[in-house]
Design a protein around this motif. Structure first.
Motif, short mmCIF file in Angstrom:
data_model
loop_
_atom_site.label_atom_id
_atom_site.label_comp_id
_atom_site.label_asym_id
_atom_site.label_seq_id
_atom_site.Cartn_x
_atom_site.Cartn_y
_atom_site.Cartn_z
N TYR A 70 -12.80 71.57 4.90
CA TYR A 70 -12.92 72.91 6.10
C TYR A 70 -12.85 73.61 5.09
N PHE A 71 -13.92 75.26 5.71
CA PHE A 71 -13.50 76.03 4.70
C PHE A 71 -12.98 77.19 5.51
N GLN A 72 -11.90 77.45 4.97
CA GLN A 72 -10.93 78.63 6.16
C GLN A 72 -12.11 79.62 5.58
N ILE A 78 -11.11 79.82 13.28
CA ILE A 78 -11.75 78.72 13.05
C ILE A 78 -11.91 77.75 12.19
N PRO A 79 -11.72 77.24 11.26
CA PRO A 79 -12.37 76.54 9.97
C PRO A 79 -13.42 75.90 10.20
N ASP A 80 -14.31 76.32 9.20
CA ASP A 80 -15.70 75.39 9.40
C ASP A 80 -15.82 74.09 8.72
N LYS A 81 -16.45 73.04 9.37
CA LYS A 81 -16.39 72.21 8.56
C LYS A 81 -17.80 71.70 7.46
N TYR A 82 -17.94 71.13 6.96
CA TYR A 82 -18.66 71.26 5.74
C TYR A 82 -18.92 69.48 5.58
N LYS A 83 -19.99 69.16 4.96
CA LYS A 83 -20.26 67.78 5.10
C LYS A 83 -19.84 67.51 3.51
N VAL A 90 -21.55 55.39 -13.30
CA VAL A 90 -21.17 53.99 -12.91
C VAL A 90 -20.04 53.30 -13.11
N LYS A 91 -19.18 53.80 -14.61
CA LYS A 91 -17.68 53.32 -14.48
C LYS A 91 -17.19 54.41 -14.25
N GLY A 92 -17.04 55.58 -13.82
CA GLY A 92 -16.51 56.37 -12.98
C GLY A 92 -15.91 57.29 -13.68
N ASN A 93 -16.56 57.75 -14.93
CA ASN A 93 -16.04 58.65 -15.92
C ASN A 93 -16.56 59.60 -15.63
N ILE A 94 -17.41 60.20 -15.05
CA ILE A 94 -17.94 61.86 -14.43
C ILE A 94 -17.51 61.65 -12.95
N CYS A 95 -17.19 62.59 -11.96
CA CYS A 95 -16.81 62.39 -10.41
C CYS A 95 -16.88 63.56 -9.84
N GLN A 96 -18.03 63.98 -9.50
CA GLN A 96 -17.76 65.55 -8.65
C GLN A 96 -17.99 64.97 -6.83
N GLU A 97 -17.72 66.43 -6.97
CA GLU A 97 -18.19 66.11 -5.32
C GLU A 97 -18.86 67.65 -4.44
N TRP A 98 -19.64 67.38 -4.04
CA TRP A 98 -20.39 68.68 -3.64
C TRP A 98 -20.81 68.81 -2.25
N PHE A 99 -20.30 69.97 -1.77
CA PHE A 99 -20.93 70.48 -0.54
C PHE A 99 -22.36 69.73 -0.19
N TYR A 100 -22.64 69.10 0.65
CA TYR A 100 -23.79 68.78 1.22
C TYR A 100 -24.99 69.31 2.26
#
Length: 273
Positions: A70-72, A78-83, A90-100
């Motif tokens: 949720y973005f304030q 009211i905060p905006d909801k984002y997916k 594969v090894k999980g050495n580099i993990c990222q989370e992006w706004f969709y």
């Protein structure tokens, strides 16, 4: 919201710009930047992603899962909801989370939107860079993104060049990035200087921070020397790009009033996966 966050909403300073590109000779010889006119009418210096394959997409295995945040907004509504989408190698050495989806919150006072999308929920808002987005510190982003429990989700920011390099490392092939991040053609930029005002009908993309502490450590503030003073730097994917197909272009424009989409992201660890 505290005063630090509130001040983001009132960044109204005017900014100047020059039309002199600070190109580095080594960069030009290595990546062959060229002046190019995008079909949508934008003139800019473009450096292609030299790792892009013009043939098949990567068959590299990618871990991915969806989440939400949720973005304030600055006015304490009211905060905006984002997916969001979480991706990793594969090894999980580099993990990222992006706004969709593209940011469509009232982060700053000056933004544009598609005529049929006043709230930005379909295509997102288009924000200015210099004097606006570039003034937002990481600590301020940390106070704007929340989870469903109302707790801060820290680390989200506009991606820099290292983030993009890590993204390519995860995905393995830049044409696949556009599909993976749900980037749609027509939602990249808005040029207020063109008459009539022009939207990016043939381009997808978003702003990046033209900074890399490893690659540009010999340059002031580790800023990409191709950046034009007073202007931002987007990454773009072009429809009908006969040279690099759906490959990624780092775009050094000299259009001071250019407004682009924003995709926030963060690097995460295995526990945050």
């Amino acid at each position: 919201m505290n005063t630090k966050v509130l001040k983001i909403a009132f960044i109204l300073s005017l900014f100047g710009m020059t039309f002199n590109s600070c190109q580095d000779e080594d960069i030009e010889s290595a990546n062959a930047p060229k002046s190019r006119s995008i079909p949508d009418g934008m003139q800019c210096l473009m450096i292609p992603d030299t790792t892009t394959s013009t043939h098949s997409l990567s068959k590299k295995a990618i871990g991915k899962k969806f989440s939400e945040v949720y973005f304030q907004t600055f006015d304490d509504s009211i905060p905006d909801k984002y997916k969001t989408i979480k991706i990793r190698d594969v090894k999980g050495n580099i993990c990222q989370e992006w706004f969709y989806e593209n940011l469509h919150s009232k982060l700053i006072n000056d933004y544009s939107h598609q005529p049929n999308d006043p709230d930005g929920t379909k295509h997102g808002y288009f924000y200015m860079w210099e004097g606006y987005l570039d003034n937002i510190e990481l600590s301020e982003w940390n106070e704007l993104v929340l989870n469903a429990k109302g707790e801060y989700e820290t680390g989200f920011h506009i991606p820099d060049e290292k983030d993009m390099r890590n993204l390519k490392s995860i995905v393995g092939n830049t044409p696949q990035i556009r599909t993976l991040l749900n980037l749609e053609y027509g939602n990249a930029y808005y040029d207020a200087e063109l008459t009539p005002n022009k939207y990016s009908n043939n381009s997808a993309g978003f702003w990046i921070i033209p900074q890399d502490y490893e690659m540009w450590n010999n340059h002031p503030n580790c800023i990409d020397p191709n950046k034009v003073e007073g202007c931002g730097v987007p990454v773009l994917w072009h429809r009908n790009d006969t040279t690099y197909k759906d490959g990624m272009w780092i775009t050094f424009t000299n259009i001071k009033d250019l407004r682009c989409s924003v995709r926030l992201m963060r690097t995460i660890n295995k526990n945050q996966w």
